[in-house]
Design an enzyme around this catalytic site. Structure first.
Site, short mmCIF file in Angstrom:
data_model
loop_
_atom_site.label_atom_id
_atom_site.label_comp_id
_atom_site.label_asym_id
_atom_site.label_seq_id
_atom_site.Cartn_x
_atom_site.Cartn_y
_atom_site.Cartn_z
N ASN A 328 37.11 -7.86 21.87
CA ASN A 328 38.03 -8.19 20.87
C ASN A 328 39.37 -8.38 21.46
O ASN A 328 40.27 -8.20 20.63
CB ASN A 328 37.97 -7.34 19.62
CG ASN A 328 37.95 -7.70 18.31
OD1 ASN A 328 38.07 -9.14 18.08
ND2 ASN A 328 37.91 -7.00 17.22
N HIS A 361 39.88 -1.19 10.52
CA HIS A 361 38.27 -1.25 10.84
C HIS A 361 37.58 -0.51 9.42
O HIS A 361 36.71 -1.12 8.99
CB HIS A 361 37.89 -0.58 11.77
CG HIS A 361 37.99 -1.36 13.09
ND1 HIS A 361 39.03 -1.45 13.94
CD2 HIS A 361 37.08 -2.27 13.78
CE1 HIS A 361 38.93 -2.38 14.88
NE2 HIS A 361 37.76 -2.73 14.86
#
Length: 447
Positions: A328, A361
């Site tokens: 990521n 998240h």
């Protein structure tokens, strides 16, 4: 859940296909509107009535970024980007994630992904404008690019809802978006060979995911029957389920990269040293090349700016530090530049950045156990490597080609584990630690 995944993948494939036509649109404003209409339609399709959450996030941020900043210059220079940051994360963490406490229906899972990426893009735009306002005129990385001279309310809307990356990223800067509209590079690059290569990977990952999900379904862990198994069965069951999770992530993220590539977004000449998230390191050369179309035709280009996931490095690297750098990467760039580099207390930068990453998240405990434990892994990894390599006959070595690529800040090839007279790994680790004592330090230094 599986059928929702199928629909989601089909929407991403549609976004890949539409890039064939979108890239050929010549007028920037027409291109903006078409990209925004497609993007908003996609968001509405996956969100239903919950589309109100992305709309509120974008509209309020657009007011903050345009009205507050340009009318009150001092407040803008000092606080506007922070106001955008605080509002975006407050809305994500409180209003959106805890919507059931306010009597609202829980939004769909994929709307969560949309709001998550908007939570980074919009404050990221405010940070970019702040950097442009305070950057020296001779800044080589283009902090004061023409893209930031005047950003209108509708520019923020277009950047937020443009179909490239609206569903699941990758994160890219407003300057990258502006370049895709007003710079000529996408006219002289063919994204199909790279996209076709990635689509073949995705096909293989989909087959593997279906097989793994059939043999080791994650839903099984929620049943009473699973709880009756012995500890070792339950413990080792998490390995194939985690592999399925990674495959699911790879499919979505690589498809998102393909969407950006086919639209022409993120195409830059290799000579300008583009890196994930940031874009070109040498932006002065970008400005020069933009005026010379004949030279652009001769330049090799890539899409490293929107390269978010290096699957093979993640799966085969034996080091936690290196694996984290390859996972990521565009999101890591945002975390490094907007949080790590700007956090006022240096001693708490890593803790603050990782904690915010875990909050971004979600609220599940697994995010905190996984992400917030990383700083504890790295010192132990370094100590183990150091002590192991003190014994020369046991020392691992690595190809010198990797060292050259590492010094250029490029992804390395697969590690070559063998004994011989090549460069000792301990020296490579020292080199990496010297320049990147924390993986976020190296990324933050790119801005």
């Amino acid at each position: 859940m599986l059928w929702n995944d199928v629909i989601y993948v089909l929407l991403l494939l549609f976004s890949v296909a539409i890039g064939l036509f979108y890239r050929k649109i010549e007028r920037p404003h027409v291109k903006q509107w078409i990209g925004t209409v497609i993007g908003f339609t996609l968001v509405a399709c996956i969100s239903g009535l919950s589309v109100v959450h992305p709309i509120i996030t974008v509209l309020i941020n657009a007011i903050i970024i345009t009205n507050l900043s340009w009318k009150y210059e001092y407040i803008y220079l000092m606080k506007c980007h922070l106001v955008s940051l605080y509002f975006s994360f407050f809305y994500l963490l409180v209003i959106f994630r805890l919507s059931d406490y306010f009597g609202l229906s829980n939004p769909p899972t994929y709307t969560n992904l949309v709001v998550m990426i908007l939570t980074l893009k919009l404050p990221g735009l405010a940070f970019e404008i702040n950097s442009a306002a305070t950057a020296p005129t001779d800044n080589n990385q283009g902090a004061n690019s023409e893209a930031f001279k005047k950003i209108s309310f509708m520019d923020v809307i277009h950047y937020s809802f443009g179909y490239m990356g609206v569903l699941t990223g990758p994160y890219y800067r407003y300057r990258t978006y502006w370049d895709s509209l007003y710079r000529p590079f996408s006219n002289y690059v063919d994204p199909w060979p790279l996209t076709y290569y990635k689509l073949k990977q995705i096909a293989a990952f989909i087959v593997l995911f279906l097989v793994m999900n059939h043999l080791f379904p994650s839903d099984y862990t929620q049943t009473v029957e699973f709880e009756e198994h012995c500890f070792f069965y339950r413990f080792f069951y998490m390995y194939p389920t985690f592999a399925s999770f990674r495959l699911r992530m790879f499919i979505g993220m690589i498809l998102a990269e393909c969407v950006c590539q086919m639209s022409g977004l993120g195409a830059y000449p290799v000579c300008c040293q583009p890196v994930p998230g940031l874009g070109p390191r040498d932006y002065k050369k970008i400005e020069e090349l933009s005026l010379n179309h004949d030279r652009i035709k001769k330049e090799q280009q890539d899409f490293e700016t929107v390269h978010n996931m290096n699957v093979w490095e993640v799966e085969f690297s034996p080091f936690v530090r290196h694996t984290m750098k390859m996972w990521n990467t565009c999101i890591q760039y945002w975390m490094a530049v907007c949080i790590y580099k700007r956090f006022p207390h240096k001693g708490l930068r890593t803790v603050a950045t990782l904690t915010l990453s875990a909050l971004w998240h979600g609220y599940s405990a697994g995010y905190y156990f996984c992400i917030c434990q990383v700083p504890f892994y790295l010192p132990f990894e370094d100590i183990c490597i150091k002590f192991y390599n003190q014994c020369e006959e046991n020392g691992y070595v690595i190809s010198s080609k990797w060292v050259a690529l590492a010094r250029q800040n490029k992804p390395s090839p697969l590690f070559h584990w063998r004994q011989g007279n090549d460069l000792p790994l301990s020296k490579i680790v020292s080199h990496v630690e010297m320049e990147h004592s924390d993986w976020l330090v190296g990324v933050a230094g790119d801005n």
